[in-house]
Design an enzyme around this catalytic site. Structure first.
Site, PDB file in Angstrom:
ATOM      1  N   SER A  62      11.744 -54.054 -42.073  1.00 17.94           N
ATOM      2  CA  SER A  62      12.179 -54.448 -40.962  1.00 17.94           C
ATOM      3  C   SER A  62      13.225 -55.685 -41.929  1.00 17.94           C
ATOM      4  CB  SER A  62      11.810 -55.055 -40.084  1.00 17.94           C
ATOM      5  OG  SER A  62      12.025 -54.474 -38.591  1.00 17.94           O
ATOM      6  N   GLN A  63      14.385 -56.025 -42.200  1.00 21.43           N
ATOM      7  CA  GLN A  63      15.360 -56.811 -42.737  1.00 21.43           C
ATOM      8  C   GLN A  63      14.713 -58.320 -41.972  1.00 21.43           C
ATOM      9  OE1 GLN A  63      18.687 -57.248 -40.312  1.00 21.43           O
ATOM     10  NE2 GLN A  63      19.908 -58.251 -41.910  1.00 21.43           N
TER      11      GLN A  63
END
EC number: 2.1.1.77
Length: 211
Positions: A62-63
């Site tokens: 994930s970011q």
């Protein structure tokens, strides 16, 4: 092992603070968690960019902003025992495990689970229990949990996860298909209060199939 903040990780934490992350412990966890450890070597040079990246098996890491945002939402409630659905690379688990006493994490793709376990061991994080299984069903015999974090988007909120929340426990979950919203759901007795946090984009939460 002592986790030392690299310049790149510190710069990433600074960018996240500028983007609205306020919890100092979350920023410290980002600054001291080596994101490159959770990526294929060919992508290591992108480790401290604020972007999601592929980790194989059709999954992503994930970011960093969303990792920090979801962690911050959980920590507002001072959880002692947290369930993570979707171990993936192990990066989110590493951030969480540095901040809470007990973490339980489930992954449906065996190869990813094995890699994540090895990475957390390298970071000397031993307060994590791993399960290979269907995250849609949660981990009932280890519950209830003060917090549950889901790192893939569910078409609807899984009933099993709601049932495994403790009183005043919080579920952080992206919900939707083409359009997704990050929700914070709080248990009050047998009722659940839902708050929309922001629009997000995650890979789908698969119900049932293991790989």
């Amino acid at each position: 092992m002592t986790r030392v903040a690299s310049t790149s990780a510190m710069n990433l934490a600074k960018k996240l603070a500028e983007a609205g992350i306020r919890h100092p412990a979350v920023l410290h966890a980002v600054a001291t968690t080596p994101r490159e450890l959770f990526l294929d070597g060919a992508l290591a040079h992108k480790a401290y960019e604020n972007t999601a990246l592929p980790i194989g098996q059709g999954q992503t890491i994930s970011q960093p902003y969303i990792v920090a945002r979801m962690t911050e939402l959980l920590l507002q409630h001072n959880p002692q025992k947290v369930l993570e659905i979707g171990t993936g690379s192990g990066y989110q688990a590493a951030v969480l495990a540095s901040l809470i006493p007990e973490l339980f994490t489930i992954e449906r793709i065996k190869a990813l689970q094995i890699q994540a376990r090895q990475r957390l061991k390298r970071l000397d994080l031993h307060n994590v229990a791993f399960k290979y299984g269907d995250g849609w069903q949660g981990w009932s015999n280890r519950g209830p949990f003060d917090g549950i974090m889901v790192t893939a988007a569910a078409a609807t909120v899984p009933q099993a996860l709601l049932e495994q929340l403790s009183e005043h426990g919080v579920l952080i979950i992206p919900v939707g298909e083409d359009t997704q919203q990050l929700l914070k759901i709080t248990r009050i007795g047998q009722t659940f209060q839902s708050e929309i946090i922001e629009a997000v984009k995650f890979v789908p939460l698969i119900n049932g199939d293991l790989a």
